[in-house]
Design a protein around this motif. Structure first.
Motif, PDB file in Angstrom:
ATOM      1  N   MET A 126      65.684  73.586  25.069  1.00 35.36           N
ATOM      2  CA  MET A 126      64.635  74.614  25.046  1.00 35.36           C
ATOM      3  C   MET A 126      63.258  73.958  24.877  1.00 35.36           C
ATOM      4  N   THR A 127      62.258  74.607  25.473  1.00 39.97           N
ATOM      5  CA  THR A 127      60.905  74.070  25.342  1.00 39.97           C
ATOM      6  C   THR A 127      60.016  75.142  24.740  1.00 39.97           C
ATOM      7  N   ALA A 128      58.966  74.703  24.062  1.00 35.99           N
ATOM      8  CA  ALA A 128      58.084  75.676  23.407  1.00 35.99           C
ATOM      9  C   ALA A 128      57.303  76.452  24.471  1.00 35.99           C
ATOM     10  N   LEU A 129      57.399  77.766  24.394  1.00 38.66           N
ATOM     11  CA  LEU A 129      56.616  78.610  25.295  1.00 38.66           C
ATOM     12  C   LEU A 129      55.266  78.913  24.644  1.00 38.66           C
ATOM     13  N   VAL A 130      55.340  79.230  23.343  1.00 39.29           N
ATOM     14  CA  VAL A 130      54.117  79.521  22.590  1.00 39.29           C
ATOM     15  C   VAL A 130      54.007  78.518  21.450  1.00 39.29           C
ATOM     16  N   THR A 131      52.830  77.996  21.267  1.00 42.90           N
ATOM     17  CA  THR A 131      52.587  77.102  20.131  1.00 42.90           C
ATOM     18  C   THR A 131      51.313  77.520  19.424  1.00 42.90           C
ATOM     19  N   ALA A 132      51.413  77.632  18.110  1.00 41.61           N
ATOM     20  CA  ALA A 132      50.217  77.895  17.310  1.00 41.61           C
ATOM     21  C   ALA A 132      50.085  76.799  16.277  1.00 41.61           C
ATOM     22  N   THR A 191      61.212  78.967  24.704  1.00 44.39           N
ATOM     23  CA  THR A 191      61.620  79.781  25.857  1.00 44.39           C
ATOM     24  C   THR A 191      63.020  80.337  25.618  1.00 44.39           C
ATOM     25  N   GLY A 192      63.169  81.629  25.843  1.00 42.73           N
ATOM     26  CA  GLY A 192      64.492  82.252  25.725  1.00 42.73           C
ATOM     27  C   GLY A 192      64.807  82.821  24.356  1.00 42.73           C
ATOM     28  N   GLU A 193      63.901  82.649  23.405  1.00 40.64           N
ATOM     29  CA  GLU A 193      64.160  83.209  22.077  1.00 40.64           C
ATOM     30  C   GLU A 193      63.807  84.687  22.004  1.00 40.64           C
ATOM     31  N   VAL A 194      64.486  85.382  21.084  1.00 36.23           N
ATOM     32  CA  VAL A 194      63.949  86.650  20.581  1.00 36.23           C
ATOM     33  C   VAL A 194      63.445  86.302  19.187  1.00 36.23           C
ATOM     34  N   PHE A 195      62.144  86.234  19.074  1.00 35.44           N
ATOM     35  CA  PHE A 195      61.489  85.754  17.847  1.00 35.44           C
ATOM     36  C   PHE A 195      61.007  86.990  17.099  1.00 35.44           C
ATOM     37  N   ALA A 196      61.684  87.316  16.003  1.00 34.17           N
ATOM     38  CA  ALA A 196      61.290  88.512  15.249  1.00 34.17           C
ATOM     39  C   ALA A 196      60.386  88.105  14.097  1.00 34.17           C
ATOM     40  N   PRO A 217      56.824  86.240  31.486  1.00 36.14           N
ATOM     41  CA  PRO A 217      57.634  85.269  30.756  1.00 36.14           C
ATOM     42  C   PRO A 217      57.728  85.610  29.271  1.00 36.14           C
ATOM     43  N   LEU A 218      56.751  86.382  28.762  1.00 39.88           N
ATOM     44  CA  LEU A 218      56.753  86.725  27.330  1.00 39.88           C
ATOM     45  C   LEU A 218      56.506  88.219  27.154  1.00 39.88           C
ATOM     46  N   MET A 219      57.417  88.860  26.395  1.00 42.58           N
ATOM     47  CA  MET A 219      57.215  90.276  26.051  1.00 42.58           C
ATOM     48  C   MET A 219      56.822  90.355  24.597  1.00 42.58           C
ATOM     49  N   LEU A 220      55.706  91.013  24.321  1.00 45.54           N
ATOM     50  CA  LEU A 220      55.231  91.180  22.949  1.00 45.54           C
ATOM     51  C   LEU A 220      55.518  92.614  22.534  1.00 45.54           C
ATOM     52  N   MET A 221      56.268  92.797  21.452  1.00 49.48           N
ATOM     53  CA  MET A 221      56.644  94.148  21.045  1.00 49.48           C
ATOM     54  C   MET A 221      56.243  94.362  19.591  1.00 49.48           C
ATOM     55  N   ASP A 222      55.381  95.347  19.352  1.00 52.27           N
ATOM     56  CA  ASP A 222      54.894  95.624  17.990  1.00 52.27           C
ATOM     57  C   ASP A 222      55.540  96.907  17.474  1.00 52.27           C
ATOM     58  N   GLU A 223      56.558  96.756  16.652  1.00 48.95           N
ATOM     59  CA  GLU A 223      57.313  97.891  16.101  1.00 48.95           C
ATOM     60  C   GLU A 223      57.636  98.902  17.199  1.00 48.95           C
ATOM     61  N   PRO A 224      58.273  98.451  18.271  1.00 50.20           N
ATOM     62  CA  PRO A 224      58.410  99.331  19.434  1.00 50.20           C
ATOM     63  C   PRO A 224      59.269 100.561  19.176  1.00 50.20           C
ATOM     64  N   PHE A 225      60.145 100.480  18.175  1.00 52.45           N
ATOM     65  CA  PHE A 225      61.062 101.607  17.967  1.00 52.45           C
ATOM     66  C   PHE A 225      60.841 102.288  16.623  1.00 52.45           C
ATOM     67  N   GLY A 226      59.726 101.950  15.973  1.00 56.49           N
ATOM     68  CA  GLY A 226      59.447 102.462  14.630  1.00 56.49           C
ATOM     69  C   GLY A 226      59.349 103.974  14.558  1.00 56.49           C
ATOM     70  N   TRP A 247      67.219  91.247  27.675  1.00 51.16           N
ATOM     71  CA  TRP A 247      66.961  89.852  27.310  1.00 51.16           C
ATOM     72  C   TRP A 247      68.050  88.941  27.879  1.00 51.16           C
ATOM     73  N   LYS A 248      69.313  89.395  27.780  1.00 47.30           N
ATOM     74  CA  LYS A 248      70.430  88.585  28.284  1.00 47.30           C
ATOM     75  C   LYS A 248      70.358  88.435  29.806  1.00 47.30           C
ATOM     76  N   ARG A 249      70.071  89.550  30.480  1.00 51.45           N
ATOM     77  CA  ARG A 249      70.111  89.537  31.938  1.00 51.45           C
ATOM     78  C   ARG A 249      68.908  88.845  32.560  1.00 51.45           C
ATOM     79  N   ARG A 250      67.748  89.002  31.923  1.00 45.42           N
ATOM     80  CA  ARG A 250      66.525  88.546  32.580  1.00 45.42           C
ATOM     81  C   ARG A 250      65.967  87.257  32.034  1.00 45.42           C
ATOM     82  N   ASP A 251      66.570  86.796  30.907  1.00 43.57           N
ATOM     83  CA  ASP A 251      66.092  85.528  30.412  1.00 43.57           C
ATOM     84  C   ASP A 251      64.629  85.557  29.997  1.00 43.57           C
TER      85      ASP A 251
END
Ligand SMILES: Nc1ncnc2c1ncn2[C@@H]1O[C@H](COP(=O)(O)OP(=O)(O)OP(=O)(O)O)[C@@H](O)[C@H]1O
Ligand SMILES: [Mg+2]
Length: 254
Positions: free
Chosen positions: A1-7, A31-36, A152-161, A179-183
């Motif tokens: 895996m490679t870093a997609l986002v770096t801060a 890349t490929g993570e679901v980062f919560a 390549p990156l989906m940002l979700m802010d409490e999408p189901f709150g 996420w599984k299907r589309r990577d």
């Protein structure tokens, strides 16, 4: 895996505020993570997401695929808690809107929109107006609208709150399926530790006083629904994991 986002050394201060909300934060999303991202209310989670989306300025380094984030871009699609759909457009036109702006042909848009309606479980509902939709359906349209761009990156802010527990569970499953299907790589902010445990590959903790992400832990329980797990051993393991996360979020907790 490679870093997609770096801060690194990421500092964010709102114009009138006396001090920064985020200070010298460092993290990376592969890349490929679901980062919560979890943490107490007001600690700065949405602020980090807004900087990632390119909505607000920051100091320090914040990159996607090696390039400094500057301004918003279809490659970083955002889903908020309350879907802000275009009320004068149909469901299909909402989903295809970004593609139209980007100059895709009518046929290409129609094909992609039809596929996406199926992906989010809204087949045959493309001609509806958005005011005819339930909260869960609106969030599906919001997700499809972001997916239309294949970011390549989906940002979700409490999408189901704002959704009821049953709809929320279905939407979490939908995100996992997509996420599984589309990577895609997903950056998900949530208040709900069970949601993080169910959806995330990695869980990042932000505390109120640190102004930083203090821990990133791999989540061994992705795909388990902590609310319905039947095996008592697994239930206990998840319980311990959840308690450790709570302790990391609030170190003063017993
Ligand atoms: N536009 C703004 N101008 C000034 N201060 C702001 C602005 N937006 C947020 N803040 C402040 O920054 C801090 C962090 O806010 P942020 O929205 O990032 O928190 P959060 O972790 O997402 O909280 P929640 O879980 O309640 O959504 C809060 O103290 C908030 O009051
Ligand atoms: Mg927030």
């Amino acid at each position: 895996m490679t870093a997609l986002v770096t801060a690194s050394d990421l500092t964010i201060q709102y114009p009138e505020a006396p001090s920064p909300v985020v200070q010298n934060a460092a993290f990376s999303v592969e890349t490929g993570e679901v980062f919560a991202l979890v943490g107490p209310s007001g600690c700065g989670k949405s602020t980090i997401l807004r900087a990632l989306a390119g909505f607000i300025p920051y100091q320090g380094r914040l990159t996607m695929a090696g390039d400094a984030i500057a301004g918003s871009n279809w490659q970083r699609g955002v889903v908020f808690q309350n879907a802000s759909l275009y009320p004068w457009l149909t469901v299909a036109d909402n989903i295809g809107f970004g593609l139209k702006v980007r100059g895709f042909s009518r046929d290409a848009i129609q094909k992609r929109v039809t596929d996406l309606l199926e992906t989010v479980g809204l087949s045959g509902q493309g001609e509806k107006k958005t005011f005819e939709l339930s909260g869960g359906m609106r969030q599906r349209v919001a997700i499809a609208r972001v997916l239309a761009n294949e970011p390549p990156l989906m940002l979700m802010d409490e999408p189901f709150g704002a959704l009821d527990a049953f709809t929320r569970a279905r939407m979490q499953q939908l995100v996992l399926d997509i996420w599984k299907r589309r990577d895609t790589t997903v950056f998900l902010i949530t208040h709900d530790l069970n949601e993080a445990i169910r959806c995330a590959t990695h869980i990042a903790v932000m505390t109120a006083s640190s102004h930083q992400i203090t821990q990133i832990v791999p989540n061994p329980y992705q795909g388990c629904d902590p609310e319905t797990v039947a095996d008592p051993t697994l239930e206990q393991q998840i319980d311990t994991f959840r308690r450790d996360l709570l302790k990391a979020i609030d170190p003063t907790r017993d």
